[in-house]
Design an enzyme around this catalytic site. Sequence first.
Site, PDB file in Angstrom:
ATOM      1  N   TYR A  33       0.771  -1.276  -0.060  1.00 21.04           N
ATOM      2  CA  TYR A  33       0.102  -0.003  -0.128  1.00 21.04           C
ATOM      3  C   TYR A  33       0.956   1.163  -0.143  1.00 21.04           C
ATOM      4  CZ  TYR A  33       1.018   1.035   5.018  1.00 21.04           C
ATOM      5  OH  TYR A  33       1.464   1.492   6.301  1.00 21.04           O
ATOM      6  N   ARG A  52       8.500   3.679  -4.372  1.00 20.72           N
ATOM      7  CA  ARG A  52       8.547   2.691  -3.316  1.00 20.72           C
ATOM      8  C   ARG A  52       7.377   1.802  -3.230  1.00 20.72           C
ATOM      9  NH1 ARG A  52       7.645   5.507   2.467  1.00 20.72           N
ATOM     10  NH2 ARG A  52       5.529   5.761   1.849  1.00 20.72           N
ATOM     11  N   LYS A 146       6.580  -1.720   2.177  1.00 21.60           N
ATOM     12  CA  LYS A 146       5.268  -1.389   2.615  1.00 21.60           C
ATOM     13  C   LYS A 146       4.013  -2.301   2.414  1.00 21.60           C
ATOM     14  CE  LYS A 146       3.152   3.366   3.315  1.00 21.60           C
ATOM     15  NZ  LYS A 146       3.362   3.482   4.695  1.00 21.60           N
ATOM     16  N   GLU A 178      12.291   3.134  14.359  1.00 26.58           N
ATOM     17  CA  GLU A 178      11.244   3.992  13.845  1.00 26.58           C
ATOM     18  C   GLU A 178      10.203   3.960  14.895  1.00 26.58           C
ATOM     19  OE1 GLU A 178       9.934   3.259   9.963  1.00 26.58           O
ATOM     20  OE2 GLU A 178       9.902   1.024  10.180  1.00 26.58           O
ATOM     21  N   LEU A 202      11.110   1.645   7.244  1.00 18.96           N
ATOM     22  CA  LEU A 202      10.418   2.081   6.276  1.00 18.96           C
ATOM     23  C   LEU A 202      11.219   3.195   5.655  1.00 18.96           C
ATOM     24  CD1 LEU A 202       7.925   1.462   4.403  1.00 18.96           C
ATOM     25  CD2 LEU A 202       7.021   3.420   5.266  1.00 18.96           C
TER      26      LEU A 202
HETATM   27  N1  PMP Z   1       7.847   4.336   9.222  1.00 24.36           N
HETATM   28  C1  PMP Z   1       6.254   3.624   9.204  1.00 24.36           C
HETATM   29  C2  PMP Z   1       6.396   2.468   9.880  1.00 24.36           C
HETATM   30  C3  PMP Z   1       5.337   3.976   8.491  1.00 24.36           C
HETATM   31  O1  PMP Z   1       4.107   3.356   8.510  1.00 24.36           O
HETATM   32  C4  PMP Z   1       5.515   5.371   7.930  1.00 24.36           C
HETATM   33  C5  PMP Z   1       4.263   5.918   7.383  1.00 24.36           C
HETATM   34  N2  PMP Z   1       4.029   5.447   6.107  1.00 24.36           N
HETATM   35  C6  PMP Z   1       6.821   6.033   8.089  1.00 24.36           C
HETATM   36  C7  PMP Z   1       7.724   5.264   8.599  1.00 24.36           C
HETATM   37  C8  PMP Z   1       6.790   7.516   7.136  1.00 24.36           C
HETATM   38  O2  PMP Z   1       6.771   7.291   5.736  1.00 24.36           O
HETATM   39  P1  PMP Z   1       6.442   8.511   5.125  1.00 24.36           P
HETATM   40  O3  PMP Z   1       7.219   9.660   5.357  1.00 24.36           O
HETATM   41  O4  PMP Z   1       6.752   8.006   3.668  1.00 24.36           O
HETATM   42  O5  PMP Z   1       4.982   8.709   5.326  1.00 24.36           O
END
Ligand code: PMP
Length: 279
Positions: A33, A52, A146, A178, A202
């Site tokens: 997703y 991504r 993702k 994270e 991620l």
């Molecule tokens: N880490 C995780 C586990 C996430 O789910 C997200 C949100 N998509 C992020 C980091 C931040 O990624 P982004 O800046 O692409 O939203």
Amino acid sequence: MSLTYLYQDRFVSKEELQISPEDRGYYFGDGVYEVFRVYHGRLYEAAAHFERWEKSAAALRIPLPLPSGELTGRLEELIRINGLSEGTVYMQVTRGAAPRSHPFPADTKPILMAYTTEARRPLNTMKEGISAVTMEDIRWLRCDLKTLNLLPNVLAKQHAVDQGAGDVILHRNGTVTECSASNIMIVKDGAVITHPANHLILHGITRAVVLRLAQGLGLSVRETPFTLKELRAADEVFITGTTVEVTPVISVDGVPVADGRPGEITRRLQNEFEKTISF
Ligand code: PMP
């Protein structure tokens, strides 16, 4: 007025959108997703999200029903149909529907779905900051993908809710990775430090934007793992993500970060980020 969804390459109402009980997303979380931010009716950082998306789908060997160029056009159309100005687009693809069996089915068709949600920017928490609690990161070793398998993230976020905290900071044996749905950075002696973009996190689109902005400000940027101990000794802590943008963390496990107020470098990065969305 009810919302329009994208289903495969067609625009349909929620009622028309029929997902099979045999969808492998439902059984196995077998899909990927993306969540895009929409500012002023436009997709933010669309190319990076699609890159991504393609990478995650390729790793799971899910053939994408629409090439990214075409899909971008469909999402823009969806935004227009739903009259979305500020909010998000959620998009997912699953391997398809087939009788439940672990191996890839021989001839199933991937199922694509997307919809829009109106959402305001989290201006309050961006200004005031959030509290966070720490927790062991119990996810698998491909956190760079993702995928729809978000159970550990769901449990982590619920842990934050149970503790009355804004988010959870995940760590593997004391090394901070994270958060449940965002990346985390600390500031120490003027340097911005964050976990390297490897298989354990991620690769956040906002993370990449913010690191570029930090470099642009002449700050030292270190993509290197840091520990819970370093987190607790940080001058500033903040998280980055599509929906949280740049949000300060003002306490960790009930203990204030530095003086317990959002830090100066966090503020500068918020200001720089603001400029990237005022198109
Ligand atoms: N880490 C995780 C586990 C996430 O789910 C997200 C949100 N998509 C992020 C980091 C931040 O990624 P982004 O800046 O692409 O939203």
